[in-house]
Design a protein around this motif. Structure first.
Motif, mmCIF file in Angstrom:
data_model
loop_
_atom_site.group_PDB
_atom_site.id
_atom_site.type_symbol
_atom_site.label_atom_id
_atom_site.label_comp_id
_atom_site.label_asym_id
_atom_site.label_seq_id
_atom_site.Cartn_x
_atom_site.Cartn_y
_atom_site.Cartn_z
ATOM 1 N N LEU A 90 0.854 -1.201 0.000
ATOM 2 C CA LEU A 90 0.000 0.000 0.000
ATOM 3 C C LEU A 90 0.882 1.240 0.000
ATOM 4 O O LEU A 90 1.965 1.246 0.587
ATOM 5 C CB LEU A 90 -0.863 0.029 1.265
ATOM 6 N N GLU A 91 0.373 2.296 -0.637
ATOM 7 C CA GLU A 91 1.134 3.549 -0.623
ATOM 8 C C GLU A 91 0.408 4.582 0.213
ATOM 9 O O GLU A 91 -0.812 4.496 0.394
ATOM 10 C CB GLU A 91 1.294 4.048 -2.055
ATOM 11 N N ILE A 92 1.169 5.559 0.700
ATOM 12 C CA ILE A 92 0.558 6.610 1.515
ATOM 13 C C ILE A 92 -0.529 7.296 0.693
ATOM 14 O O ILE A 92 -0.324 7.591 -0.485
ATOM 15 C CB ILE A 92 1.639 7.579 2.029
ATOM 16 N N GLY A 93 -1.709 7.468 1.289
ATOM 17 C CA GLY A 93 -2.832 8.094 0.578
ATOM 18 C C GLY A 93 -3.834 7.072 0.068
ATOM 19 O O GLY A 93 -4.996 7.402 -0.171
ATOM 20 N N GLN A 94 -3.420 5.809 -0.107
ATOM 21 C CA GLN A 94 -4.362 4.784 -0.595
ATOM 22 C C GLN A 94 -5.399 4.447 0.466
ATOM 23 O O GLN A 94 -5.102 4.537 1.663
ATOM 24 C CB GLN A 94 -3.596 3.501 -0.951
ATOM 25 N N GLU A 95 -6.597 4.053 0.005
ATOM 26 C CA GLU A 95 -7.677 3.750 0.948
ATOM 27 C C GLU A 95 -7.958 2.250 0.992
ATOM 28 O O GLU A 95 -7.799 1.561 -0.009
ATOM 29 C CB GLU A 95 -8.950 4.513 0.558
ATOM 30 N N ILE A 96 -8.388 1.780 2.158
ATOM 31 C CA ILE A 96 -8.771 0.367 2.324
ATOM 32 C C ILE A 96 -10.151 0.310 2.981
ATOM 33 O O ILE A 96 -10.617 1.307 3.534
ATOM 34 C CB ILE A 96 -7.783 -0.386 3.238
ATOM 35 N N GLU A 97 -10.732 -0.917 2.923
ATOM 36 C CA GLU A 97 -12.004 -1.118 3.629
ATOM 37 C C GLU A 97 -11.777 -2.090 4.781
ATOM 38 O O GLU A 97 -11.142 -3.126 4.595
ATOM 39 C CB GLU A 97 -13.015 -1.708 2.644
ATOM 40 N N ALA A 98 -12.247 -1.726 5.965
ATOM 41 C CA ALA A 98 -12.015 -2.575 7.144
ATOM 42 C C ALA A 98 -13.296 -2.715 7.960
ATOM 43 O O ALA A 98 -14.098 -1.782 8.041
ATOM 44 C CB ALA A 98 -10.936 -1.955 8.030
ATOM 45 N N LEU A 99 -13.456 -3.897 8.557
ATOM 46 C CA LEU A 99 -14.519 -4.094 9.562
ATOM 47 C C LEU A 99 -13.853 -4.010 10.923
ATOM 48 O O LEU A 99 -12.845 -4.680 11.170
ATOM 49 C CB LEU A 99 -15.142 -5.477 9.413
ATOM 50 N N ALA A 100 -14.411 -3.214 11.826
ATOM 51 C CA ALA A 100 -13.761 -3.029 13.137
ATOM 52 C C ALA A 100 -14.756 -2.430 14.131
ATOM 53 O O ALA A 100 -15.720 -1.796 13.716
ATOM 54 C CB ALA A 100 -12.571 -2.075 12.977
ATOM 55 N N PRO A 101 -14.524 -2.623 15.442
ATOM 56 C CA PRO A 101 -13.485 -3.466 16.026
ATOM 57 C C PRO A 101 -13.998 -4.892 16.164
ATOM 58 O O PRO A 101 -15.190 -5.122 16.316
ATOM 59 C CB PRO A 101 -13.278 -2.827 17.393
#
Ligand SMILES: Cc1cc2nc3c(=O)[nH]c(=O)nc-3n(C[C@H](O)[C@H](O)[C@H](O)COP(=O)(O)OP(=O)(O)OC[C@H]3O[C@@H](n4cnc5c(N)ncnc54)[C@H](O)[C@@H]3O)c2cc1C
Length: 239
Positions: A90-101
Motif C-alpha cells: 500500500l502507498e501513503i494516501g491509498q484507501e482500504i475497507e475494514a470491519l472493526a473493532p
C-alpha cells in the motif's frame, strides 16, 4: 464488559515504514475517512478486505484507543502471503475497507498479576494492551512480558520496551530468541523454557494473555498449566 459492534470503515494510509532492516515487519498508520471515529479496546483487531474478490485478513490494532481517529497495524510480511503483501505494498494516501473493532482478546477486570506471552507478530495486540495499561490507565499491578522471536534481525520496539520498564518499575520484559547470534547472552530457546525457568515457584496468583501462531499458543498454554496457572485465567488469541 461493553464492546462496540463492528462496522465498516474506509481508512487511508497516512504513514508506512519498516520496523526492521530485513523489511520483515512493516508499520502502517491509517486515518479514518468514513466514519471518522472509532472506539475499540486494546487487543481487538480489524478485518481488512485485501482484494476485489472480497478476501479478508485479520490484523490486530497496535495503537491504543487514546487515538480515536484511526488505527495502527504491524504486519509480518509472510513470503508470497496475499494479505501481508497487500498491506506491505500500500502507498501513503491509498484507501482500504475494514470491519472493526473485532475480537474478545481484551484485558479482563481482575486483580491478578499479568503475564503476557507473545511470539512473532503476536506481540501486536499485547503491545497495545501494555501501552494502554501503563500509559493510559496508570496500572500499578505487576506485569511481565515474555516475547519470543527468531533472531536479533527480527527485533523491534526494544528501546520502547526498555523505556517503558524504566518508567514503570511494575513492568519487566524478557526477549527470548530461538536462533540468536553467538553474542546474544539473554534468554534463548523457546519462550516455554524461559517461563519454566522464571516461574518455577508457580503462577497461581497470575493471569496470562498469550498470542502467536496456533501451535505455539497451545504449547504455551500447556506450559502455563504445568506451572499451576488456573486454565480459567489464561486468555489467548491464535494468529
Ligand atoms: C485475530 C487475528 C489477528 C491477527 N493479527 C495480525 C497482526 O497484527 N500482524 C500480522 O502480521 N498478522 C496477524 N494475523 C495473521 C494475518 O491475519 C494473516 O494470517 C497473515 O498476515 C498471513 O496472511 P497472508 O495473506 O499474508 O498469507 P496467506 O496467503 O494466507 O498464507 C501464505 C502462507 O504463509 C503461511 N503463514 C501464514 N502466517 C504465517 C506466519 N506468521 N509465519 C510464517 N508463515 C505463515 C501460511 O500457512 C501459508 O502457507 C492475525 C490473525 C488473526 C486471526
Amino acid at each position: 464488559m461493553e464492546m462496540s459492534k463492528p462496522q465498516k470503515y474506509t481508512a487511508r494510509v497516512s504513514d508506512k515504514y519498516f520496523l526492521t532492516e530485513n523489511e520483515k515487519f512493516v508499520y502502517l498508520k491509517f486515518e479514518l475517512v468514513l466514519p471518522d471515529r472509532i472506539e475499540y479496546k486494546a487487543g481487538q483487531y480489524v478485518s481488512i478486505k485485501i482484494n476485489e474478490v472480497g478476501e479478508r485478513r485479520s490484523y490486530s490494532i497496535a495503537s491504543t484507543s487514546s487515538d480515536n481517529h484511526g488505527f495502527h497495524l504491524i504486519v509480518e510480511v509472510v513470503g508470497e502471503g496475499k494479505g501481508s503483501n497487500f498491506l506491505k505494498n500500500l502507498e501513503i494516501g491509498q484507501e482500504i475497507e475494514a470491519l472493526a473493532p473485532m475480537g474478545q482478546f481484551v484485558i479482563k477486570e481482575t486483580s491478578k498479576k499479568m503475564l503476557f506471552v507473545a511470539t512473532g507478530s503476536g506481540i501486536v495486540p499485547i503491545w497495545s494492551m501494555i501501552n494502554d495499561l501503563l500509559i493510559n490507565k496508570k496500572e500499578t499491578r505487576q506485569m511481565r512480558l515474555h516475547w519470543g522471536m527468531r533472531n536479533e534481525e527480527d527485533l523491534f520496539f526494544v528501546d520502547d520496551l526498555n523505556q517503558l520498564s524504566q518508567e514503570h518499575p511494575n513492568f519487566v520484559f524478557d526477549i527470548v530468541l530461538s536462533k540468536p547470534s553467538e553474542e546474544w547472552d539473554l534468554c534463548n530457546g523457546h519462550v516455554q523454557d524461559c517461563l519454566r525457568r522464571d516461574f518455577s515457584s508457580g503462577l497461581n496468583d497470575w493471569e496470562a494473555y498469550v498470542c502467536g501462531r496456533p501451535e505455539i499458543v497451545i504449547e504455551i498454554v500447556n506450559t502455563l498449566s504445568e506451572l499451576k496457572m488456573n486454565p480459567e485465567n489464561i486468555y489467548h488469541e491464535k494468529f
